[in-house]
Every structure is written in structure tokens, then in C-alpha cells.
Design a protein around this motif. Structure first.
Motif, PDB file in Angstrom:
ATOM      1  N   LEU A  40       0.797  -1.223   0.000  1.00 24.74           N
ATOM      2  CA  LEU A  40       0.000   0.000   0.000  1.00 24.74           C
ATOM      3  C   LEU A  40       0.832   1.277   0.000  1.00 24.74           C
ATOM      4  O   LEU A  40       0.362   2.337  -0.409  1.00 24.74           O
ATOM      5  CB  LEU A  40      -0.947   0.008   1.208  1.00 24.74           C
ATOM      6  CG  LEU A  40      -1.934  -1.163   1.271  1.00 24.74           C
ATOM      7  CD1 LEU A  40      -2.694  -1.152   2.601  1.00 24.74           C
ATOM      8  CD2 LEU A  40      -2.915  -1.110   0.110  1.00 24.74           C
ATOM      9  N   GLY A  41       2.061   1.206   0.506  1.00 24.15           N
ATOM     10  CA  GLY A  41       2.914   2.387   0.556  1.00 24.15           C
ATOM     11  C   GLY A  41       2.740   3.169   1.852  1.00 24.15           C
ATOM     12  O   GLY A  41       1.715   3.067   2.519  1.00 24.15           O
ATOM     13  N   LEU A 101     -18.376  -0.752  -2.164  1.00 26.93           N
ATOM     14  CA  LEU A 101     -17.137  -0.030  -2.401  1.00 26.93           C
ATOM     15  C   LEU A 101     -17.084   0.575  -3.805  1.00 26.93           C
ATOM     16  O   LEU A 101     -16.536   1.659  -4.001  1.00 26.93           O
ATOM     17  CB  LEU A 101     -15.945  -0.966  -2.195  1.00 26.93           C
ATOM     18  CG  LEU A 101     -15.595  -1.267  -0.730  1.00 26.93           C
ATOM     19  CD1 LEU A 101     -14.564  -2.380  -0.675  1.00 26.93           C
ATOM     20  CD2 LEU A 101     -15.079  -0.028  -0.046  1.00 26.93           C
ATOM     21  N   LYS A 102     -17.680  -0.108  -4.775  1.00 29.16           N
ATOM     22  CA  LYS A 102     -17.695   0.428  -6.124  1.00 29.16           C
ATOM     23  C   LYS A 102     -18.443   1.756  -6.191  1.00 29.16           C
ATOM     24  O   LYS A 102     -18.119   2.628  -6.982  1.00 29.16           O
ATOM     25  CB  LYS A 102     -18.336  -0.583  -7.081  1.00 29.16           C
ATOM     26  CG  LYS A 102     -17.422  -1.751  -7.447  1.00 29.16           C
ATOM     27  CD  LYS A 102     -18.128  -2.725  -8.374  1.00 29.16           C
ATOM     28  CE  LYS A 102     -17.218  -3.912  -8.712  1.00 29.16           C
ATOM     29  NZ  LYS A 102     -17.916  -4.889  -9.583  1.00 29.16           N
ATOM     30  N   ARG A 103     -19.446   1.877  -5.340  1.00 32.45           N
ATOM     31  CA  ARG A 103     -20.220   3.108  -5.333  1.00 32.45           C
ATOM     32  C   ARG A 103     -19.444   4.252  -4.689  1.00 32.45           C
ATOM     33  O   ARG A 103     -19.615   5.408  -5.037  1.00 32.45           O
ATOM     34  CB  ARG A 103     -21.547   2.896  -4.588  1.00 32.45           C
ATOM     35  CG  ARG A 103     -22.505   1.969  -5.308  1.00 32.45           C
ATOM     36  CD  ARG A 103     -23.884   2.059  -4.677  1.00 32.45           C
ATOM     37  NE  ARG A 103     -23.870   1.601  -3.295  1.00 32.45           N
ATOM     38  CZ  ARG A 103     -24.114   0.342  -2.938  1.00 32.45           C
ATOM     39  NH1 ARG A 103     -24.366  -0.577  -3.871  1.00 32.45           N
ATOM     40  NH2 ARG A 103     -24.115  -0.008  -1.669  1.00 32.45           N
ATOM     41  N   ASP A 108     -11.096   3.040  -8.538  1.00 29.07           N
ATOM     42  CA  ASP A 108     -10.379   1.772  -8.700  1.00 29.07           C
ATOM     43  C   ASP A 108      -9.189   1.657  -7.759  1.00 29.07           C
ATOM     44  O   ASP A 108      -8.908   0.589  -7.207  1.00 29.07           O
ATOM     45  CB  ASP A 108      -9.921   1.619 -10.147  1.00 29.07           C
ATOM     46  CG  ASP A 108     -11.078   1.408 -11.107  1.00 29.07           C
ATOM     47  OD1 ASP A 108     -12.159   1.040 -10.623  1.00 29.07           O
ATOM     48  OD2 ASP A 108     -10.901   1.626 -12.321  1.00 29.07           O
ATOM     49  N   SER A 109      -8.463   2.760  -7.569  1.00 28.34           N
ATOM     50  CA  SER A 109      -7.288   2.733  -6.696  1.00 28.34           C
ATOM     51  C   SER A 109      -7.684   2.456  -5.248  1.00 28.34           C
ATOM     52  O   SER A 109      -7.046   1.643  -4.563  1.00 28.34           O
ATOM     53  CB  SER A 109      -6.543   4.067  -6.795  1.00 28.34           C
ATOM     54  OG  SER A 109      -5.455   4.087  -5.899  1.00 28.34           O
ATOM     55  N   GLU A 110      -8.714   3.125  -4.771  1.00 28.85           N
ATOM     56  CA  GLU A 110      -9.177   2.913  -3.405  1.00 28.85           C
ATOM     57  C   GLU A 110      -9.705   1.499  -3.218  1.00 28.85           C
ATOM     58  O   GLU A 110      -9.536   0.886  -2.162  1.00 28.85           O
ATOM     59  CB  GLU A 110     -10.248   3.936  -3.052  1.00 28.85           C
ATOM     60  CG  GLU A 110      -9.711   5.363  -2.912  1.00 28.85           C
ATOM     61  CD  GLU A 110     -10.816   6.369  -2.699  1.00 28.85           C
ATOM     62  OE1 GLU A 110     -11.922   6.178  -3.259  1.00 28.85           O
ATOM     63  OE2 GLU A 110     -10.590   7.343  -1.972  1.00 28.85           O
ATOM     64  N   ARG A 142      -8.679  -1.156  -4.861  1.00 31.55           N
ATOM     65  CA  ARG A 142      -7.509  -2.029  -4.786  1.00 31.55           C
ATOM     66  C   ARG A 142      -6.889  -1.974  -3.401  1.00 31.55           C
ATOM     67  O   ARG A 142      -6.536  -3.008  -2.827  1.00 31.55           O
ATOM     68  CB  ARG A 142      -6.480  -1.598  -5.840  1.00 31.55           C
ATOM     69  CG  ARG A 142      -5.130  -2.293  -5.701  1.00 31.55           C
ATOM     70  CD  ARG A 142      -4.040  -1.518  -6.430  1.00 31.55           C
ATOM     71  NE  ARG A 142      -2.724  -2.047  -6.117  1.00 31.55           N
ATOM     72  CZ  ARG A 142      -2.011  -1.729  -5.040  1.00 31.55           C
ATOM     73  NH1 ARG A 142      -2.510  -0.887  -4.141  1.00 31.55           N
ATOM     74  NH2 ARG A 142      -0.811  -2.255  -4.835  1.00 31.55           N
ATOM     75  N   ASP A 143      -6.728  -0.760  -2.863  1.00 28.49           N
ATOM     76  CA  ASP A 143      -6.122  -0.601  -1.541  1.00 28.49           C
ATOM     77  C   ASP A 143      -6.953  -1.298  -0.464  1.00 28.49           C
ATOM     78  O   ASP A 143      -6.395  -1.926   0.445  1.00 28.49           O
ATOM     79  CB  ASP A 143      -5.973   0.886  -1.202  1.00 28.49           C
ATOM     80  CG  ASP A 143      -4.882   1.560  -2.016  1.00 28.49           C
ATOM     81  OD1 ASP A 143      -4.112   0.842  -2.686  1.00 28.49           O
ATOM     82  OD2 ASP A 143      -4.804   2.803  -1.987  1.00 28.49           O
ATOM     83  N   GLU A 144      -8.267  -1.182  -0.559  1.00 27.95           N
ATOM     84  CA  GLU A 144      -9.116  -1.812   0.447  1.00 27.95           C
ATOM     85  C   GLU A 144      -9.025  -3.332   0.382  1.00 27.95           C
ATOM     86  O   GLU A 144      -9.009  -4.016   1.407  1.00 27.95           O
ATOM     87  CB  GLU A 144     -10.570  -1.360   0.276  1.00 27.95           C
ATOM     88  CG  GLU A 144     -11.543  -1.954   1.286  1.00 27.95           C
ATOM     89  CD  GLU A 144     -11.249  -1.529   2.726  1.00 27.95           C
ATOM     90  OE1 GLU A 144     -11.827  -2.143   3.648  1.00 27.95           O
ATOM     91  OE2 GLU A 144     -10.449  -0.601   2.930  1.00 27.95           O
ATOM     92  N   VAL A 145      -8.935  -3.862  -0.833  1.00 31.79           N
ATOM     93  CA  VAL A 145      -8.778  -5.313  -0.998  1.00 31.79           C
ATOM     94  C   VAL A 145      -7.482  -5.781  -0.354  1.00 31.79           C
ATOM     95  O   VAL A 145      -7.449  -6.775   0.386  1.00 31.79           O
ATOM     96  CB  VAL A 145      -8.808  -5.697  -2.495  1.00 31.79           C
ATOM     97  CG1 VAL A 145      -8.369  -7.151  -2.683  1.00 31.79           C
ATOM     98  CG2 VAL A 145     -10.204  -5.499  -3.065  1.00 31.79           C
ATOM     99  N   TYR A 146      -6.391  -5.058  -0.615  1.00 35.46           N
ATOM    100  CA  TYR A 146      -5.100  -5.440  -0.022  1.00 35.46           C
ATOM    101  C   TYR A 146      -5.116  -5.276   1.493  1.00 35.46           C
ATOM    102  O   TYR A 146      -4.560  -6.114   2.227  1.00 35.46           O
ATOM    103  CB  TYR A 146      -3.969  -4.613  -0.633  1.00 35.46           C
ATOM    104  CG  TYR A 146      -3.348  -5.269  -1.841  1.00 35.46           C
ATOM    105  CD1 TYR A 146      -2.677  -6.475  -1.723  1.00 35.46           C
ATOM    106  CD2 TYR A 146      -3.427  -4.680  -3.095  1.00 35.46           C
ATOM    107  CE1 TYR A 146      -2.103  -7.089  -2.820  1.00 35.46           C
ATOM    108  CE2 TYR A 146      -2.850  -5.285  -4.214  1.00 35.46           C
ATOM    109  CZ  TYR A 146      -2.196  -6.495  -4.072  1.00 35.46           C
ATOM    110  OH  TYR A 146      -1.630  -7.101  -5.161  1.00 35.46           O
TER     111      TYR A 146
END
Length: 338
Positions: free
Chosen positions: A129-130, A182-184, A188-190, A192-196
Motif C-alpha cells: 500500500l505504501g 465499495l464500487k459506489r 479503482d485505486s481505493e 484495490r487498496d481496500e482489498v489489499y
């Protein structure tokens, strides 16, 4: 017959100790945190200032400001969001029974394993995530009006989150309902971060299949002569974490390795070897390396000559923290002030 009797005594002893530790550690006192408004606060390489020209609430000695209940100017909110976003792992109870023991809790003996988990969790957050990442829901955690939390309160606060995590070896990190929500709300970046973020937490679940869960760490600790219920020192935990990462089967974890320094010395050639180690294919690939350095900073007490050195380490952006303390009392140090 004698062996059976001994086993029963050990089981009874384990149950008694578990009950005692559960009673002793199931209450977590919420203490107020005070910071000086005249010096910066460092949190894992990030610097925050709490200066304010407005009248403020001071601590009894007149030099500190309580920023927990009072929002002041500066970047206090950013600090709170950053701090809350760090993954917190601590004593738990009522998890699946640990193999070859009667224990279903690590209260009273698992402190260094838990701080070691937090160390590794921060390394994984940095990798996936950085350092600039913070959890979007960090400031939305419900505050309890009570001065203390019971283990029951903590279970209620984590129940909704854990509902989306499974104990499978390849967890379904987000349910379809969570994904649609989450899609709502996220790009896309957020997303991805939430999945990780959720996947990282799932790796530390208190169930046997979890790659870095307590059950797996205890299994790796057996080679060092440790069993469930023993106290684990930081050096032993460092090697347990190294082994856990080596043995992890999740494809996402194949690009990470841990190097444990020998005799307080980091050999650059060994780090490069770890970085270039094979990832299971014919060609070598570059791996991310988490460097752990077991070291004593004094005898009975911490030698203050090392203080500036430790501050320097905690000021680095890619620092994953420091664990230590004293026997049967381990802490995860993530920053400093002054």
C-alpha cells in the motif's frame, strides 16, 4: 496410567492459567495521551506538528496538550488517521484450540508474538500500500463513552469487519455486497487498496490456516524449543517471522522475504542474496526484503546512549517499528516525540 494423569494435570493447569489471564487482561484501560505542542511527533518516518496559538488544555505539569479529546490546528487529524491506520494485533481469546495444547487464548504469554505480528504487518502495508496510505475509515471508528473496554466490547467492534474475512487458506477478502458498496464509494485505486488492506489482515487471523496467525507462528517456534504458553523473546520471534514468510503459500507473498541480522550486523551481500532469491520460477526475480535486527539496548535498563540511534531508525520512512520491553511484557514502538 501415570502419563495420562500427568496430561490431565497439564490440561487443568492450562485451563486455570487461561482463566486467570483472561480475567487479568480482558480489561483495557483507556488512558489519555498527552503530547507537547512545542516539538514534532514522528510516526514511522512521518513528521507531525501540533502547534496552536489558541488557549489549550494542559497536562498537570503545564507542558503537554491532550489531543485525544480536543482537535487543534496543525495536522492533528492527519496524525490520528495515520496512527489509527496502523494494524493493531493484541491478546485474543476463544480462538480455535492451539495444536497439542488446551489453550484457546494467548493472554499473558503471547505479547511478543503479537508485537512481532504488528512489525510484519507494517512491512506488508509498506510493500502493498505504501507509506502514504491511510485507512479511509480510520476516523469513523465509534468512540466509547466508557473509560474502559472489555473484551466483549472489542469483539463487537471487530465482528462486522471479521465477517468479511474467512478462515480459508485462500480467503475471499471481500464479499459481493462489500464490493458493490465499495464500487459506489471508491475509485479503482481505493478499491484495490481496500482489498489489499483486508487481505493483509486476513493473513494474521487467529485460525490454523492463516499464514501469519498465532497457530502457524507457534508451529514454527517449535524448532526453537518453544511451545504454546511459553514466553517468546524478540530474537526468537524474528526468526519465526522469517520462517513464516518463507513458508507462506499465497502467491501475493512470493515477492517478499525477511533477513535477520546476525550478531547485530547487517551484511549487505546477504541482503542482496535474499533480494535476488528465486521466486519458484527458472529465473531469479527481485524480492522486497524486510530487515530485522535483534539487539539488546542495555542490561537491566535501556542504555540512554542508544536513544538518538533509535530515534533515527524511527524517523526513516521505511522503518517497520521496534519491538521489545522486558520479560513477559512486550511493546511495539512506532514513533517518538522530543
Amino acid at each position: 496410567m501415570e502419563a495420562t494423569g500427568t496430561d490431565e494435570v497439564e490440561k487443568l493447569k492450562s485451563k486455570f492459567m487461561s482463566a486467570w489471564h483472561n480475567m487479568k487482561y480482558s480489561w483495557v484501560l483507556k488512558t489519555k495521551t498527552y503530547f507537547s505542542r512545542n516539538s514534532a511527533v514522528f510516526l514511522l518516518g512521518k513528521c507531525y506538528h501540533f502547534k496552536s496559538d489558541e488557549p489549550s488544555e494542559l497536562s498537570p505539569d503545564g507542558s503537554c496538550l491532550d489531543i485525544v479529546d480536543k482537535v487543534i490546528s496543525g495536522n492533528v487529524e492527519e496524525f490520528r488517521k495515520d496512527f489509527i491506520s496502523r494494524i493493531w494485533l493484541t491478546y485474543r481469546e476463544d480462538f480455535p484450540q492451539i495444536k497439542e495444547s488446551a489453550l484457546t487464548t494467548d493472554c499473558g504469554w503471547g505479547c511478543t508474538l503479537r508485537t512481532g505480528q504488528m512489525l510484519l504487518a507494517q512491512g506488508l502495508v509498506l510493500h502493498f500500500l505504501g507509506r502514504a496510505w491511510t485507512w479511509p475509515g480510520a476516523l469513523n471508528i465509534e468512540n466509547s463513552d466508557s473509560e474502559s473496554w472489555t473484551s466483549h466490547t472489542v469483539k463487537k467492534l471487530t465482528a462486522s469487519f471479521e465477517a468479511s474475512l474467512t478462515g480459508e487458506r485462500e480467503p475471499k477478502v471481500l464479499s459481493n455486497d462489500h464490493k458493490e458498496a465499495l464500487k459506489r464509494d471508491c475509485d479503482d485505486s481505493e478499491m484495490r487498496d481496500e482489498v489489499y488492506h483486508r487481505k493483509i489482515i486476513s493473513w494474521f487471523g487467529d485460525s490454523p490456516p492463516a499464514s501469519f496467525g498465532l497457530h502457524q507462528l507457534i508451529e514454527y517456534g517449535k524448532k526453537s524449543g518453544k511451545t504454546a504458553g511459553d514466553w517468546y523473546g524478540p530474537a526468537v520471534v524474528a526468526h519465526i517471522l522469517r520462517k513464516a514468510v518463507e513458508e507462506a503459500r499465497d502467491p501475493e507473498l512470493q515477492g517478499i522475504t525477511i533477513y535477520v541480522a546476525q550478531d547485530c550486523t547487517v551484511y549487505s551481500s546477504d541482503v542482496v542474496d535474499r533480494q535476488c532469491s528465486s521466486m519458484g520460477s527458472e529465473k531469479a526475480d527481485m524480492k522486497a526484503v524486510i530487515i530485522l535486527v535483534p539487539v539488546r539496548l542495555g542490561g537491566e535498563r535501556t542504555n540512554m546512549d542508544y536513544l538518538e540511534f533509535v530515534k533515527g531508525i524511527l524517523s526513516l520512512e521505511y522503518c517497520v517499528g521496534v519491538i521489545g520491553g522486558k520479560p513477559k511484557q512486550s511493546y511495539y514502538f512506532a514513533g517518538f516525540q522530543g
